[in-house]
Design a protein around this motif. Structure first.
Motif, mmCIF file in Angstrom:
data_model
loop_
_atom_site.group_PDB
_atom_site.id
_atom_site.type_symbol
_atom_site.label_atom_id
_atom_site.label_comp_id
_atom_site.label_asym_id
_atom_site.label_seq_id
_atom_site.Cartn_x
_atom_site.Cartn_y
_atom_site.Cartn_z
ATOM 1 N N HIS A 1 46.453 39.610 27.822
ATOM 2 C CA HIS A 1 45.844 38.335 28.193
ATOM 3 C C HIS A 1 46.851 37.201 28.057
ATOM 4 O O HIS A 1 46.959 36.350 28.938
ATOM 5 N N ALA A 2 47.607 37.188 26.978
ATOM 6 C CA ALA A 2 48.608 36.136 26.760
ATOM 7 C C ALA A 2 49.662 36.165 27.867
ATOM 8 O O ALA A 2 50.084 35.114 28.366
ATOM 9 N N ARG A 3 50.104 37.356 28.268
ATOM 10 C CA ARG A 3 51.102 37.467 29.346
ATOM 11 C C ARG A 3 50.549 36.931 30.659
ATOM 12 O O ARG A 3 51.208 36.174 31.375
ATOM 13 N N VAL A 4 49.309 37.341 31.010
ATOM 14 C CA VAL A 4 48.719 36.901 32.268
ATOM 15 C C VAL A 4 48.454 35.395 32.227
ATOM 16 O O VAL A 4 48.727 34.686 33.201
ATOM 17 N N ALA A 5 47.955 34.890 31.118
ATOM 18 C CA ALA A 5 47.700 33.450 30.991
ATOM 19 C C ALA A 5 48.989 32.659 31.199
ATOM 20 O O ALA A 5 48.998 31.633 31.883
ATOM 21 N N ALA A 6 50.085 33.129 30.634
ATOM 22 C CA ALA A 6 51.376 32.454 30.810
ATOM 23 C C ALA A 6 51.831 32.524 32.266
ATOM 24 O O ALA A 6 52.378 31.555 32.803
ATOM 25 N N THR A 7 51.592 33.661 32.913
ATOM 26 C CA THR A 7 51.955 33.806 34.325
ATOM 27 C C THR A 7 51.204 32.796 35.177
ATOM 28 O O THR A 7 51.776 32.141 36.043
ATOM 29 N N PHE A 8 49.905 32.628 34.921
ATOM 30 C CA PHE A 8 49.112 31.647 35.666
ATOM 31 C C PHE A 8 49.565 30.224 35.339
ATOM 32 O O PHE A 8 49.707 29.394 36.222
ATOM 33 N N ARG A 9 49.779 29.948 34.075
ATOM 34 C CA ARG A 9 50.160 28.600 33.640
ATOM 35 C C ARG A 9 51.483 28.168 34.265
ATOM 36 O O ARG A 9 51.657 27.026 34.663
ATOM 37 N N ASP A 10 52.436 29.095 34.358
ATOM 38 C CA ASP A 10 53.778 28.764 34.840
ATOM 39 C C ASP A 10 53.953 28.988 36.339
ATOM 40 O O ASP A 10 55.059 28.866 36.866
ATOM 41 N N ALA A 11 52.886 29.297 37.039
ATOM 42 C CA ALA A 11 52.969 29.658 38.460
ATOM 43 C C ALA A 11 53.321 28.463 39.339
ATOM 44 O O ALA A 11 53.058 27.316 38.996
ATOM 45 N N THR A 12 53.916 28.781 40.477
ATOM 46 C CA THR A 12 54.176 27.792 41.517
ATOM 47 C C THR A 12 53.538 28.289 42.804
ATOM 48 O O THR A 12 53.221 29.476 42.935
ATOM 49 N N VAL A 13 53.358 27.398 43.761
ATOM 50 C CA VAL A 13 52.757 27.791 45.037
ATOM 51 C C VAL A 13 53.614 28.851 45.717
ATOM 52 O O VAL A 13 53.102 29.770 46.355
ATOM 53 N N ASP A 14 54.930 28.756 45.556
ATOM 54 C CA ASP A 14 55.821 29.708 46.218
ATOM 55 C C ASP A 14 55.789 31.099 45.591
ATOM 56 O O ASP A 14 56.134 32.079 46.237
ATOM 57 N N GLU A 15 55.411 31.178 44.333
ATOM 58 C CA GLU A 15 55.353 32.474 43.641
ATOM 59 C C GLU A 15 54.014 32.625 42.935
ATOM 60 O O GLU A 15 53.952 32.916 41.743
ATOM 61 N N ALA A 16 52.942 32.425 43.683
ATOM 62 C CA ALA A 16 51.595 32.431 43.117
ATOM 63 C C ALA A 16 51.162 33.840 42.736
ATOM 64 O O ALA A 16 51.176 34.737 43.569
ATOM 65 N N PRO A 17 50.774 34.047 41.466
ATOM 66 C CA PRO A 17 50.245 35.360 41.091
ATOM 67 C C PRO A 17 48.850 35.563 41.677
ATOM 68 O O PRO A 17 48.024 34.663 41.649
ATOM 69 N N VAL A 18 48.622 36.745 42.232
ATOM 70 C CA VAL A 18 47.321 37.123 42.771
ATOM 71 C C VAL A 18 46.951 38.439 42.110
ATOM 72 O O VAL A 18 47.645 39.442 42.270
ATOM 73 N N LEU A 19 45.875 38.425 41.343
ATOM 74 C CA LEU A 19 45.435 39.617 40.631
ATOM 75 C C LEU A 19 44.074 40.050 41.166
ATOM 76 O O LEU A 19 43.205 39.217 41.407
ATOM 77 N N VAL A 20 43.906 41.358 41.331
ATOM 78 C CA VAL A 20 42.708 41.917 41.961
ATOM 79 C C VAL A 20 41.955 42.785 40.958
ATOM 80 O O VAL A 20 42.568 43.594 40.250
ATOM 81 N N THR A 21 40.636 42.612 40.914
ATOM 82 C CA THR A 21 39.805 43.410 40.029
ATOM 83 C C THR A 21 38.392 43.479 40.613
ATOM 84 O O THR A 21 38.139 42.988 41.703
ATOM 85 N N PHE A 22 37.472 44.071 39.869
ATOM 86 C CA PHE A 22 36.093 44.179 40.323
ATOM 87 C C PHE A 22 35.252 43.029 39.791
ATOM 88 O O PHE A 22 35.537 42.474 38.732
ATOM 89 N N GLU A 23 34.198 42.709 40.526
ATOM 90 C CA GLU A 23 33.263 41.645 40.154
ATOM 91 C C GLU A 23 32.763 41.818 38.721
ATOM 92 O O GLU A 23 32.607 40.842 37.983
ATOM 93 N N THR A 24 32.552 43.045 38.309
ATOM 94 C CA THR A 24 32.025 43.302 36.968
ATOM 95 C C THR A 24 33.004 42.881 35.878
ATOM 96 O O THR A 24 32.618 42.742 34.726
ATOM 97 N N SER A 25 34.259 42.650 36.232
ATOM 98 C CA SER A 25 35.257 42.217 35.253
ATOM 99 C C SER A 25 35.215 40.717 35.001
ATOM 100 O O SER A 25 35.918 40.228 34.118
ATOM 101 N N ALA A 26 34.433 39.977 35.764
ATOM 102 C CA ALA A 26 34.440 38.515 35.667
ATOM 103 C C ALA A 26 33.962 38.020 34.303
ATOM 104 O O ALA A 26 34.481 37.035 33.781
#
Length: 163
Positions: free
Chosen positions: A66-91
């Motif tokens: 979670h900490a790694r993914v949160a940092a990836t989102f926090r530090d993201a730019t439009v040019d290198e936007a992280p897109v992560l895919v999962t199921f609705e039940t994971s929301a």
């Protein structure tokens, strides 16, 4: 204007008929750098159980990811936007402060489920609410269902886009 988020979570509903790996492959074929959420979290329960200092609980495994993914989102730019895919039940239970776009593929199971998916963006940060966009991809026959939820969900509006 094209949607250009700094980060995005894609949720697949059961009715979408898609598997995470297939959706990731389709996105990558379209030039989107997408990854399965479980891989980004690096969930490897077996490896955690075999650690030299003994087994760990799943909470510890998830916290590090979670900490790694949160940092990836926090530090993201439009040019290198992280897109992560999962199921609705994971929301339920997912909380990343810097997600500015959620894509829901297929009609959600219920208004409450849609609220949990949509609630992964536009999070309250301190005293302010961060803006966010939710894109729902569905067949035109499912639009009345989504519109009927607007009254149940409160301050929600839907806008149809022709693509």
């Amino acid at each position: 204007d094209a949607l250009r988020p700094r980060s995005a979570l894609v949720f697949l509903t059961d009715s979408s008929g898609l598997a995470v790996r297939d959706a990731v492959a389709e996105l990558r074929n379209a030039g989107v750098a997408a990854d399965p959420l479980h891989e980004a979290l690096r969930i490897d329960k077996d490896a955690a159980k075999k650690r030299a200092d003994g087994p760990t609980d799943l909470g510890e495994v998830l916290e590090g990811g979670h900490a790694r993914v949160a940092a990836t989102f926090r530090d993201a730019t439009v040019d290198e936007a992280p897109v992560l895919v999962t199921f609705e039940t994971s929301a339920r239970g997912l909380h990343f402060d810097a997600v500015d776009c959620v894509v829901c593929v297929g009609p959600p199971a219920s208004a409450a489920s849609y609220l949990h998916v949509a609630g992964r963006t536009g999070r309250r940060l301190g005293g302010t609410v961060a803006p966010g966009t939710v894109v729902t991809v569905l067949h035109p026959k499912a639009v009345p269902l989504l519109e009927s939820w607007a009254a149940q969900l409160g301050d929600v509006s839907f806008e149809a886009l022709d693509v």
